[in-house]
Design a protein around this motif. Structure first.
Motif, PDB file in Angstrom:
ATOM      1  N   GLU A   1     -37.335 -22.363 -13.281  1.00  0.00           N
ATOM      2  CA  GLU A   1     -37.553 -23.732 -12.355  1.00  0.00           C
ATOM      3  C   GLU A   1     -37.443 -23.461 -10.791  1.00  0.00           C
ATOM      4  O   GLU A   1     -38.312 -24.241 -10.052  1.00  0.00           O
ATOM      5  CB  GLU A   1     -36.860 -24.948 -13.101  1.00  0.00           C
ATOM      6  CG  GLU A   1     -37.181 -25.155 -14.360  1.00  0.00           C
ATOM      7  CD  GLU A   1     -36.327 -26.298 -14.963  1.00  0.00           C
ATOM      8  OE1 GLU A   1     -35.241 -26.584 -14.160  1.00  0.00           O
ATOM      9  OE2 GLU A   1     -36.504 -26.656 -16.198  1.00  0.00           O
ATOM     10  N   SER A   2     -36.562 -22.772 -10.532  1.00  0.00           N
ATOM     11  CA  SER A   2     -36.247 -22.661  -9.030  1.00  0.00           C
ATOM     12  C   SER A   2     -37.440 -21.885  -8.429  1.00  0.00           C
ATOM     13  O   SER A   2     -37.400 -21.891  -7.025  1.00  0.00           O
ATOM     14  CB  SER A   2     -34.805 -21.600  -8.961  1.00  0.00           C
ATOM     15  OG  SER A   2     -34.877 -20.572  -9.131  1.00  0.00           O
ATOM     16  N   THR A   3     -38.294 -21.051  -9.146  1.00  0.00           N
ATOM     17  CA  THR A   3     -39.539 -20.377  -8.528  1.00  0.00           C
ATOM     18  C   THR A   3     -40.544 -21.347  -7.976  1.00  0.00           C
ATOM     19  O   THR A   3     -40.972 -21.169  -6.983  1.00  0.00           O
ATOM     20  CB  THR A   3     -39.950 -19.422  -9.629  1.00  0.00           C
ATOM     21  OG1 THR A   3     -40.393 -20.140 -10.799  1.00  0.00           O
ATOM     22  CG2 THR A   3     -38.909 -18.183  -9.890  1.00  0.00           C
ATOM     23  N   ASP A   4     -40.406 -22.309  -8.566  1.00  0.00           N
ATOM     24  CA  ASP A   4     -41.519 -23.367  -8.172  1.00  0.00           C
ATOM     25  C   ASP A   4     -40.967 -23.969  -6.783  1.00  0.00           C
ATOM     26  O   ASP A   4     -41.949 -24.101  -5.956  1.00  0.00           O
ATOM     27  CB  ASP A   4     -41.710 -24.529  -9.142  1.00  0.00           C
ATOM     28  CG  ASP A   4     -42.085 -24.183 -10.432  1.00  0.00           C
ATOM     29  OD1 ASP A   4     -42.802 -23.185 -10.418  1.00  0.00           O
ATOM     30  OD2 ASP A   4     -41.683 -25.081 -11.464  1.00  0.00           O
ATOM     31  N   ALA A   5     -39.712 -24.217  -6.707  1.00  0.00           N
ATOM     32  CA  ALA A   5     -39.105 -24.887  -5.302  1.00  0.00           C
ATOM     33  C   ALA A   5     -39.370 -23.537  -4.060  1.00  0.00           C
ATOM     34  O   ALA A   5     -39.738 -23.760  -2.947  1.00  0.00           O
ATOM     35  CB  ALA A   5     -37.507 -25.000  -5.320  1.00  0.00           C
TER      36      ALA A   5
ATOM     37  N   GLU B   1     -41.500 -21.224  -4.175  1.00  0.00           N
ATOM     38  CA  GLU B   1     -42.946 -21.320  -3.920  1.00  0.00           C
ATOM     39  C   GLU B   1     -43.455 -21.999  -2.882  1.00  0.00           C
ATOM     40  O   GLU B   1     -44.175 -21.953  -2.103  1.00  0.00           O
ATOM     41  CB  GLU B   1     -43.961 -21.331  -5.280  1.00  0.00           C
ATOM     42  CG  GLU B   1     -45.346 -20.904  -4.839  1.00  0.00           C
ATOM     43  CD  GLU B   1     -46.049 -20.784  -6.158  1.00  0.00           C
ATOM     44  OE1 GLU B   1     -47.139 -20.184  -6.184  1.00  0.00           O
ATOM     45  OE2 GLU B   1     -45.580 -21.172  -7.178  1.00  0.00           O
ATOM     46  N   ASN B   2     -43.030 -23.358  -3.185  1.00  0.00           N
ATOM     47  CA  ASN B   2     -43.204 -24.478  -2.405  1.00  0.00           C
ATOM     48  C   ASN B   2     -42.396 -24.208  -0.909  1.00  0.00           C
ATOM     49  O   ASN B   2     -43.345 -24.461   0.315  1.00  0.00           O
ATOM     50  CB  ASN B   2     -42.690 -25.950  -3.009  1.00  0.00           C
ATOM     51  CG  ASN B   2     -43.394 -26.325  -3.987  1.00  0.00           C
ATOM     52  OD1 ASN B   2     -44.725 -26.018  -4.309  1.00  0.00           O
ATOM     53  ND2 ASN B   2     -42.540 -26.983  -4.975  1.00  0.00           N
TER      54      ASN B   2
ATOM     55  N   ALA C   1     -34.187 -22.633  -0.730  1.00  0.00           N
ATOM     56  CA  ALA C   1     -34.898 -22.206  -2.122  1.00  0.00           C
ATOM     57  C   ALA C   1     -34.700 -20.789  -2.384  1.00  0.00           C
ATOM     58  O   ALA C   1     -34.349 -20.375  -3.473  1.00  0.00           O
ATOM     59  CB  ALA C   1     -36.234 -22.303  -2.104  1.00  0.00           C
TER      60      ALA C   1
ATOM     61  N   GLU D   1     -46.000 -12.870  -3.596  1.00  0.00           N
ATOM     62  CA  GLU D   1     -46.434 -13.805  -4.763  1.00  0.00           C
ATOM     63  C   GLU D   1     -45.059 -13.564  -5.591  1.00  0.00           C
ATOM     64  O   GLU D   1     -44.486 -12.411  -5.775  1.00  0.00           O
ATOM     65  CB  GLU D   1     -47.720 -12.986  -5.609  1.00  0.00           C
ATOM     66  CG  GLU D   1     -49.029 -13.318  -4.734  1.00  0.00           C
ATOM     67  CD  GLU D   1     -49.553 -14.822  -4.664  1.00  0.00           C
ATOM     68  OE1 GLU D   1     -48.740 -15.687  -5.378  1.00  0.00           O
ATOM     69  OE2 GLU D   1     -50.162 -15.153  -3.746  1.00  0.00           O
TER      70      GLU D   1
ATOM     71  N   ARG E   1     -41.811 -14.419 -12.389  1.00  0.00           N
ATOM     72  CA  ARG E   1     -42.177 -15.589 -13.260  1.00  0.00           C
ATOM     73  C   ARG E   1     -42.015 -14.778 -14.645  1.00  0.00           C
ATOM     74  O   ARG E   1     -41.735 -15.127 -15.559  1.00  0.00           O
ATOM     75  CB  ARG E   1     -43.010 -16.301 -12.977  1.00  0.00           C
ATOM     76  CG  ARG E   1     -42.866 -17.343 -11.960  1.00  0.00           C
ATOM     77  CD  ARG E   1     -43.839 -18.457 -11.863  1.00  0.00           C
ATOM     78  NE  ARG E   1     -43.644 -19.449 -11.166  1.00  0.00           N
ATOM     79  CZ  ARG E   1     -44.165 -19.830  -9.783  1.00  0.00           C
ATOM     80  NH1 ARG E   1     -45.178 -18.618  -9.602  1.00  0.00           N
ATOM     81  NH2 ARG E   1     -43.983 -20.621  -8.976  1.00  0.00           N
TER      82      ARG E   1
ATOM     83  N   ARG F   1     -39.647 -15.013 -17.873  1.00  0.00           N
ATOM     84  CA  ARG F   1     -40.127 -15.649 -19.252  1.00  0.00           C
ATOM     85  C   ARG F   1     -40.083 -14.662 -20.306  1.00  0.00           C
ATOM     86  O   ARG F   1     -39.570 -15.202 -21.559  1.00  0.00           O
ATOM     87  CB  ARG F   1     -41.757 -16.003 -19.117  1.00  0.00           C
ATOM     88  CG  ARG F   1     -42.244 -16.865 -18.324  1.00  0.00           C
ATOM     89  CD  ARG F   1     -43.684 -17.314 -18.319  1.00  0.00           C
ATOM     90  NE  ARG F   1     -44.080 -18.435 -17.494  1.00  0.00           N
ATOM     91  CZ  ARG F   1     -44.682 -18.203 -16.380  1.00  0.00           C
ATOM     92  NH1 ARG F   1     -44.913 -16.984 -16.170  1.00  0.00           N
ATOM     93  NH2 ARG F   1     -44.883 -19.286 -15.621  1.00  0.00           N
TER      94      ARG F   1
END
Length: 907
Positions: free
Chosen positions: A627-631, A633-634, A652, A710, A715, A719
């Motif tokens: 979930e921290s990868t979303d922050a 990336e933003n 982040a 990227e 990710r 996963r």
């Protein structure tokens, strides 16, 4: 052959003249150099540079003084000379470099004399032969001059190389090693004197033909310097008389300067050196056996008659003794000079060694100090890094952001003020332009009025002139009439009076015209004054407008300069802000890399093997990291869009690094309790996750790849960790909590059945073994159960239970111990359930204590599986297909599983 071997050797000493003379006489005797080359080819020239140097020296002497056919013989061996020079030219040997230059000189000499056969190798030709060889064609003269200059250049290069080596070694010319280098320069001096004379003659001829021949001044200076250095050396003073060149080069533009040119002449003394052996003694000894008369004649010629007067001989002996004494004194002087040089060199060497030793000590001290400072610096850096790094970075980032925001606001206000000032100046400029237009219009109006006034003045002038002309005509008529009437004065008084009246009237009219003329003149002058005043006003207005325009232009330039300066300051501040934000990002990236590298290093840390973790905790950590990868990336997208704000990306990154490192560490800890296959896969996935994260951070460190970084690979790795954590979770968690109580009872029952079945099969095998075995083998088969019980290291709780039973049952087997422990765990389980459930049911108690229930289920499964494996191992041992070690291992495993079951029941 003997002379060649004595002349060309590896001793660092000059070639003796007697050996060189015998070689030259041999070429004249056989009319060529066939014998010389037959022996020279066999010399090991590539093995010694000194040998090659002496070979070049002897070949130079043979070319100069040998038979004319020597040149054709040497032409056939050009390749051998070139190969020798190329070989030593590639090596960094002092003599080797000299050999390379000497071979080029010899090849140039052979080529020149082969091309111009009129020039012998000794270069001694008359001026008539030189004129005939040069001819009258300017091109031929120029070509011959260039070839002579190339020839002279090779000679000078050899001399410069020899003197350069002597200067570096501070050599004395009387030392044998120095004389070995200086000896070939005698032939070089002989060649250079002739080449210089021929070059001067040809240069005068070129200038007489009005050609573009140019004298290379450096040849004259180089040759003069060479002759001067050689003249100052003691070695050359007794062997050759070196000519002196003029102070300045010849002036070829003045034809009469040719008469002032003096040919340089080199003189070789005829006296032989002292070490020369009289060759006639050898001839006497050779011919003494065959021609006694000739021997006596030669003896008489040499020593005089037996009874003759020997005064002349005594005088010669005395002079020779004096010369020997003089040479001995000179030798002592040279030795003292050499000793003084050696003492100076030793003193320099000692001082240099002292300096080297001092520098070495200082270097050692500096290294020790540097090492201490490095240790102190590392300690301070570690202490500083362990302090409030994150707080300081955040505080500094916040302060810098606030300061940057304040500066940006101030710059924005200044920019607005500049825009308003610029607009106001533009409005003023427009008003000034309007005023200038009005002034120009008024100026045009004044010009039109001026033109009208000028036209009116011109018209008045024309009218006045017309009136004056009329009046003049009338006056003329009146005068005529007056003259006519004067004649008739007496006859017509009436006419006279009338004429007087008419004259009076005319006078009145003239006066009126004069008055009108004065009025017109005054009006014209007034108009001119008004015009001048108007012109002054216009000029004043123009001056004011030009001054205002210049002032406005200066103000505009100043404002534009200030605006440009402000924009540059704003750009520099913006760039500084970007650099500071990028520096904060780089510090964060480095810190994140250190965190991740530390986590990846724990994967191979042997001290971390004892750390364990559950799949559930690993699952929660991996999910949080994903979930921290979303922050992240933003934050990355925001920073790429606006590099002036890196706060989101920095926060982040810190969160991502900590969560990812926590995931890697807990993945490693979870793998310590997982099966081998899953453990290996989990370790590789965690290592891949760390490497992918480090790769992503490495892309963030470079400005060129920062925008294209990227998180896809990171990710995918996270996963993979999530999937393995899901696989490692206990399967019993998929069962509903209401079914846990029934499952515990089923598992305990199945475990008891498995143990009973194992006891039955073991007893069958033991009975079969008793029937088929005897003696020692039977005793071993009967005692393995007791031994395994004694060898198994039960935990304290299980051991205390067994100690109560073993003394009463001497043949207490392993399965009896396991059955006892299972029954004890079942009883303990029931006591715990009855005492702890209260008013709730058994299923509700099991559901409430689900972790304890799952431990019971897992332990009971392990006991059942261990019992099955033990039976199979025992079967193989009895059937002689297995080993007792395998049986002991299975015994230990089932004992540990049973002890775990008892411990789980107790807990």
């Amino acid at each position: 052959a003997i002379s060649i071997s004595k002349a060309i050797n590896t001793q660092e000493a000059p070639v003796k003249e007697k050996h060189a003379r015998r070689i030259i006489l041999g070429t004249h005797h056989e009319k060529g150099a066939f014998t010389f080359w037959s022996y020279a080819i066999g010399l090991p020239l590539p093995s010694s540079a000194i040998l090659s140097w002496k070979f070049c020296h002897v070949l130079h002497k043979v070319l100069r003084d040998g038979h004319p056919n020597v040149l054709q013989d040497c032409q056939r061996y050009r390749s051998n000379i070139r190969e020798t020079g190329d070989l030593w030219g590639h090596l960094h040997d002092r003599y080797g470099q000299l050999v390379s230059i000497y071979t080029r000189l010899l090849l140039t000499k052979i080529s020149f004399h082969t091309k111009h056969p009129d020039f012998p190798p000794s270069l001694e030709v008359s001026d008539e032969v030189l004129e005939k060889t040069a001819g009258t064609d300017v091109n031929n003269i120029f070509q011959l001059t260039v070839e002579l200059f190339d020839y002279l250049d090779c000679e000078l290069k050899l001399s410069e190389s020899v003197f350069r080596q002597l200067n570096t070694s501070m050599a004395v010319s009387q030392m044998s090693a120095v004389q070995c280098r200086l000896a070939p320069l005698i032939q070089v001096i002989q060649d250079c004197s002739h080449l210089y004379h021929y070059a001067v003659k040809l240069m005068f001829k070129l200038h007489s033909c009005e050609s573009l021949g140019m004298w290379p001044r450096w040849f004259f200076l180089g040759l003069k310097n060479f002759f001067k250095k050689a003249s100052d050396m003691l070695y050359f003073k007794r062997l050759i008389q070196i000519p002196r060149l003029p102070e300045s080069p010849p002036n070829f533009l003045r034809a009469s300067a040719l008469a002032e040119h003096v040919k340089p002449v080199v003189v070789i003394p005829e006296e032989a050196p002292e070490d020369e052996e009289p060759e006639n003694l050898i001839e006497i000894s050779t011919a003494s056996t065959t021609e006694p008369q000739v021997t006596s004649d030669i003896f008489e010629q040499t020593f005089g008659p037996p009874n003759g007067i020997r005064d002349d001989r005594d005088a010669q002996i005395d002079s020779l003794k004096k010369e020997v004494d003089m040479l001995r004194a000179e030798m002592e002087k040279i030795k003292l000079e050499a000793q003084r040089y050696i003492t100076q060199l030793k003193a320099q060497v000692n001082s240099l060694e002292g300096e080297v030793e001092e520098q070495r000590k200082q270097k050692q001290k500096a290294l020790v100090d540097n090492e201490q400072l490095r240790d102190e610096l590392e300690r301070l850096q570690r202490a500083k890094q362990d302090s409030d790094r994150s707080q300081r970075l955040c505080a500094e980032a916040e302060k810098k952001a606030n300061a940057t925001e304040i500066r940006y606001t101030k710059l924005k206000e200044k920019h607005s003020e500049l825009i308003n000032t610029h607009a106001e100046l533009l409005r003023k400029n427009a008003d000034t332009a309007k005023q200038l237009t009005v002034t120009q219009q008024s100026q045009e109006e004044v010009a039109r009025v001026k033109e009208q006034l000028a036209f009116q003045v011109e018209q008045v002038k024309r009218e006045a002139e017309m009136k004056l002309e009329d009046q003049s005509m009338q006056m003329e008529q009146l005068r005529q009439e007056l003259d006519a009437r004067r004649d008739e004065l007496d006859q017509a008084q009436r006419s006279l009076s009338h004429a007087k009246q008419a004259g009076t009237e005319l006078s009145a009219q003239v006066e009126a015209l004069h008055a009108e003329k004065e009025v017109l003149r005054r009006s014209v002058s007034e108009k001119e004054c008004e015009l001048l005043s108007t012109r002054g006003l216009v000029e004043e207005k123009e001056l004011q407008l030009s001054q205002e325009a210049e002032k406005a232009t200066r103000e505009i330039r100043e404002l534009q300069g200030r605006l440009l300066e402000k924009s540059n300051q704003e750009q520099s501040l913006q760039q500084k802000l970007l650099d500071e934000q990028f520096g904060i990002l780089q510090e964060t990236v480095r810190e994140a890399e250190n965190i991740l590298r530390d986590a990846v290093a724990k994967l191979d840390d042997p001290l971390h093997v004892r750390c364990t973790s559950s799949p559930d905790y690993l699952l929660s950590r991996a999910q949080a990291a994903l979930e921290s990868t979303d922050a992240l990336e933003n934050g990355h997208a925001q920073y790429v869009a606006s590099m002036a704000d890196a706060a989101g990306l920095v926060g982040a990154l810190a969160l991502f690094a900590h969560l990812t490192a926590d995931t890697i560490v807990n993945g490693s800890a979870t793998s310590h309790l997982a099966p081998t296959d899953h453990a290996d896969r989990l370790m590789e996935t965690c290592r891949d996750c760390g490497q992918r994260s480090l790769d992503y951070l490495g892309e963030l460190k470079d400005k060129q790849t920062l925008g294209h970084a990227e998180l896809g690979d990171v990710r995918r790795a996270l996963r993979g960790v999530l999937q393995l954590a899901q696989e490692l979770r206990p399967k019993s968690l998929d069962i509903k909590q209401e079914e846990l109580g029934d499952m515990v009872e089923k598992e305990m029952a199945s475990t008891s059945e498995a143990i009973e079945d194992a006891v039955r099969r073991i007893e069958e095998m033991m009975s079969q073994a008793r029937n088929e075995s005897s003696g020692v083998k039977l005793e071993v088969n009967e005692r393995w159960g007791i031994k395994t019980v004694q060898n198994c290291n039960f935990p304290p709780l299980a051991a205390s239970i067994l100690l109560c039973e073993i003394p009463t049952k001497p043949r207490f087997s392993l399965f009896q111990a396991i059955r006892l422990l299972v029954m004890t765990s079942t009883n303990l389980q029931k006591e715990i359930v009855e005492s702890g459930r209260g008013a709730a049911t058994t299923q509700e108690f099991y559901a409430k204590n689900s972790r304890w229930t799952e431990g019971l289920i897992s332990a009971s499964k392990a006991v059942g599986w261990g019992a099955t494996q033990l039976v199979e191992s025992a079967d193989r041992v009895v059937l002689h297909t297995g080993k007792y070690e395998e049986l002991i291992v299975c015994s230990h495993e089932i004992a540990a599983s049973t002890a775990q079951l008892v411990a789980a029941s107790k807990v």
